[in-house]
Design an enzyme around this catalytic site. Structure first.
Site: not given
Ligand code: PNS
Length: 165
Positions: A23, A47
């Site tokens: 990261h 989660k």
């Molecule tokens: O570190 P991660 O858990 O892989 O991150 C995933 C993240 C936070 C980038 C993704 O789950 C996200 O953008 N979540 C917010 C909800 C959202 O916008 N969902 C629709 C995505 S198209």
């Protein structure tokens, strides 16, 4: 240039439970390219996480303190809504391997469809291509060595937290 789209501020979203050197590599490189990088920690109540959002934000603040243009924030709900509220037009993501690609592509296209938010992919440093927060947690939990994979401050908090379990 008519219609040109300048990206000054990007958001680097994730769970960061906890932040890894992978990261940090992406955040640091993004900070070298864009005027401002907002690292946004997802608040996901469904989660189960090892660290609270406050702890994750605090660790991220510590490990990015050297970058004057990196800001740590948190969000819940849709990433595109966070982008709209914060005047961000692009998301930056690290791509480790082909296995990341399918889901990332899907989210990128959906975010563009919903709000014209662009997604920029940066290839992960090969040193970290196999690294993930979940593997780090699992290895640390069973007594494996994760030094060199996470920043020192994360390593000591990880040991403390797992000792409490
Ligand atoms: O570190 P991660 O858990 O892989 O991150 C995933 C993240 C936070 C980038 C993704 O789950 C996200 O953008 N979540 C917010 C909800 C959202 O916008 N969902 C629709 C995505 S198209």
């Amino acid at each position: 240039m008519k219609g040109a789209h300048r990206v000054h501020r990007v958001v680097c979203p994730g769970s960061f439970d906890p932040a890894t050197n992978g990261h940090l590599d992406i955040i640091g490189r993004a900070a070298g390219i864009y005027d401002e990088v907002i690292v946004a920690v997802l608040i996901n109540v469904t989660k189960k996480s090892l660290f609270t959002v406050d702890e994750r934000v605090e660790m991220l603040r510590e490990v990015t303190a050297r970058y004057g243009n990196v800001k740590i924030d948190r969000f819940h709900g849709l990433l595109v809504d966070f982008c709209a509220t914060n005047g961000v037009s692009a998301v930056i993501k690290g791509l480790r391997a082909v296995s990341d690609f399918e889901y990332e592509m899907q989210m990128a296209q959906m975010n563009y469809r919903m709000a014209k938010v662009e997604t920029l992919f940066m290839t992960t440093n090969p040193l970290y291509s196999y690294l993930s927060s979940s593997l780090v947690k699992e290895i640390a939990r069973y007594g494996g060595d994760v030094s060199g994979l996470v920043p020192d401050t994360v390593l000591s908090r990880l040991r403390e937290r797992l000792a409490e379990e």
